[in-house]
Design a protein around this motif. Sequence first.
Motif: not given
Lengths: 160, 200
Positions: A53-54, A79-80, A82-84, A50, A43-47, A57-58
């Motif tokens: 959290p992606l 930050d992402a 930290r959150n996850v 992302e 799965i390729r993300v742009c940043r 979800g998986l």
Amino acid sequence: MFTGPEIEAVFAELGITHVVWIPDTAIGPWEASLAGSSRLRLIRVCREGEAWPLAAGLHLGGQIPLVVMQTTGLFESGDALRNVLFDMKLPIYSLIGVRNWLAPQSRDSAKTFAEPILNAWGLDRQWIVEPADKPKLAEHFCRCRLAGVPGITLLAEGAP
Amino acid sequence: MPTRNDRSSGMSVVEALRVVADLCCGQQIVVTNQGSARIWPKLRRRPLDVHYNPSTMSGAIPLALGLALAQRHREVLAISGDGSLLMSLGSLVTVVGSGATNLTIVLLDNGLYEVTGGQETPAARMAIDYAGIARAAGFPTSLEFRDLSDWRARAADVLTLPGPRFIRLVVSAAPAEYLTGSTPPLPEQLAGLKTSLEIA
């Protein structure tokens, strides 16, 4: 360090279902093997922000994701992460390439800040610095998965 | 000069969300965040709702995408504010690139950072064509609604159009009473979600 077919085999044997990534020059050559794998999805993300959290979800949907990026992306996505890993408390595993770690003369801040920042997060991690370390990836992944905690393998890279 | 995009005449965000909530009675997973995470629980409570709070701004769409990729047989809805989407417009490209078709993004566009007190986003005084951006990114269904009766009349059909879907709802600011109150603790919600999805 790893060839594409080698790393695809390691990931697949660990049961990893999805690799969520932004590659760097050391990791990028794995693309053909990962994209062509019948055992996992790339799965390729742009940043990099992302990716966490992606992967969350998986994981929540019953899959086994792995996040792959360079230390620069680790910094960008703090930050992402930290959150996850801390708010959501999800045991997401990641493989982080550390640019210039194998170039002792390099003053690349992408390597200088890698360990201090991971120390601040207090994340369980281990290094792959030379080919003999390769089995550590699977060992550490399994140990973290059994404990239900996030973990990181740091992949020592040369100059880009 | 940018053209002011007047959202003062936008539909009520509460009523706009009520339309979605009334349609989400089955096996859909709904991911809310920021303002919608505070409004949605006052309209409906389901074990398949994820009120992504505390969140990372711009994280709701990737989180929903991960769920959609993991649960291909279910529809997943991500309800995002425009401020969050602006932080990661590239996530629209990630969605299309992933091949997921069971995902709908509902954008609540009020031009404001609502939960921090209603400050303007950089786009607040501009006519940003979010539906056009999504269409250009490859969303096969990309629509916008400004009128509640129009949205109410077409929502059920829109949610059956080919996915991934992007729906921009031009809304007004939420009433203050809808922005108060806390969401259930996130780990507790997630444990409930996994139970509902029958994941060990």
